[in-house]
Design a protein around this motif. Structure first.
Motif, PDB file in Angstrom:
ATOM      1  N   ASN A 157       3.996 -46.059  -4.068  1.00  0.00           N
ATOM      2  CA  ASN A 157       4.254 -47.228  -3.229  1.00  0.00           C
ATOM      3  C   ASN A 157       3.524 -48.468  -3.737  1.00  0.00           C
ATOM      4  O   ASN A 157       4.041 -49.583  -3.629  1.00  0.00           O
ATOM      5  CB  ASN A 157       3.873 -46.935  -1.777  1.00  0.00           C
ATOM      6  N   SER A 170       2.584 -40.334  -3.067  1.00  0.00           N
ATOM      7  CA  SER A 170       3.247 -41.388  -2.289  1.00  0.00           C
ATOM      8  C   SER A 170       2.493 -42.713  -2.348  1.00  0.00           C
ATOM      9  O   SER A 170       3.100 -43.757  -2.586  1.00  0.00           O
ATOM     10  CB  SER A 170       3.448 -40.945  -0.838  1.00  0.00           C
ATOM     11  N   LEU A 213      10.667 -44.528   0.166  1.00  0.00           N
ATOM     12  CA  LEU A 213       9.788 -43.791  -0.740  1.00  0.00           C
ATOM     13  C   LEU A 213      10.579 -42.783  -1.556  1.00  0.00           C
ATOM     14  O   LEU A 213      10.397 -42.675  -2.766  1.00  0.00           O
ATOM     15  CB  LEU A 213       8.675 -43.075   0.034  1.00  0.00           C
ATOM     16  N   CYS A 222      -2.386 -48.139   1.581  1.00  0.00           N
ATOM     17  CA  CYS A 222      -0.947 -47.993   1.339  1.00  0.00           C
ATOM     18  C   CYS A 222      -0.147 -48.702   2.428  1.00  0.00           C
ATOM     19  O   CYS A 222      -0.062 -48.229   3.562  1.00  0.00           O
ATOM     20  CB  CYS A 222      -0.544 -46.526   1.248  1.00  0.00           C
ATOM     21  N   TYR A 249       2.925 -48.921   2.852  1.00  0.00           N
ATOM     22  CA  TYR A 249       4.115 -48.174   3.272  1.00  0.00           C
ATOM     23  C   TYR A 249       3.727 -46.951   4.123  1.00  0.00           C
ATOM     24  O   TYR A 249       4.298 -46.720   5.184  1.00  0.00           O
ATOM     25  CB  TYR A 249       4.908 -47.714   2.043  1.00  0.00           C
ATOM     26  N   THR A 255       7.122 -50.562  -2.412  1.00  0.00           N
ATOM     27  CA  THR A 255       8.180 -49.980  -1.586  1.00  0.00           C
ATOM     28  C   THR A 255       8.281 -50.698  -0.242  1.00  0.00           C
ATOM     29  O   THR A 255       7.301 -50.772   0.496  1.00  0.00           O
ATOM     30  CB  THR A 255       7.894 -48.476  -1.345  1.00  0.00           C
TER      31      THR A 255
END
Length: 182
Positions: free
Chosen positions: A164, A160, A33, A77, A79, A169
């Motif tokens: 991502n 974030s 990240l 998300c 990640y 990511t």
């Protein structure tokens, strides 16, 4: 194919290199990240600052995890859910709480349930939350400070989670055992 480069210290813009070096020093590795955020030095700095500020909020480890993972799961998300699963283990959060969050199950007590419900409402309704929802949040012992600190956590997670999604990511090796899918 990723639309964003995941930088190393060597490939990062000059303004991001010291921040990435600090990440390696803090984590013993360069989180992917941070490599993705490095393309925009101000964004990397903002993310790291918001992370630090949220960790210093009035929330305990369980509450931090509820806010982070509620947002991560709601934003799907790929990640951050595994990363915060690993982080919650490091923070000594009960794995049953982490699994409940990952699977959208009920929280183990009324206070954490109110925190999750309020966080979800703020995220889903873009900050438009009803008086009755605020009253329910306060009724379990939270105050205005915590209501506003949820917004701090959301600010960090928007950076974030959205990055991502765009960067696709890769999950860091340290968190691959916690891979999650919606």
């Amino acid at each position: 194919m990723s639309t964003l480069q995941i930088h190393t210290i060597e490939s990062a813009p000059e303004e991001s290199k010291s921040q990435l070096e600090a990440s390696v020093k803090s984590f013993g590795m360069l989180p992917n990240l941070h490599g993705a955020l490095a393309e925009a030095p101000g964004l990397l700095q903002a993310y790291k600052m918001l992370h630090e500020l949220f960790q210093k909020s009035s929330f305990n480890a369980d509450e931090l995890t509820v806010v982070w993972q509620t947002i991560n799961v709601e934003h799907a998300c790929h990640y951050c859910v595994p990363a915060h699963t690993g982080i919650s283990h490091m923070m000594k959060v009960d794995p049953a709480l982490t699994e409940a969050l990952r699977n959208r199950n009920a929280m183990p007590n009324a206070k954490l349930q109110a925190l999750q419900d309020t966080t979800l409402s703020i995220v889903r309704n873009r900050g438009h939350i009803s008086e009755s929802e605020i009253e329910a949040f306060y009724a379990v012992g939270y105050q205005q400070r915590q209501l506003l600190e949820i917004i701090l956590g959301i600010s960090q997670k928007v950076i974030s989670n959205y990055t991502n999604h765009i960067a696709k990511t890769p999950v860091d090796a340290a968190f691959e055992k916690f891979v999650w899918e919606k």
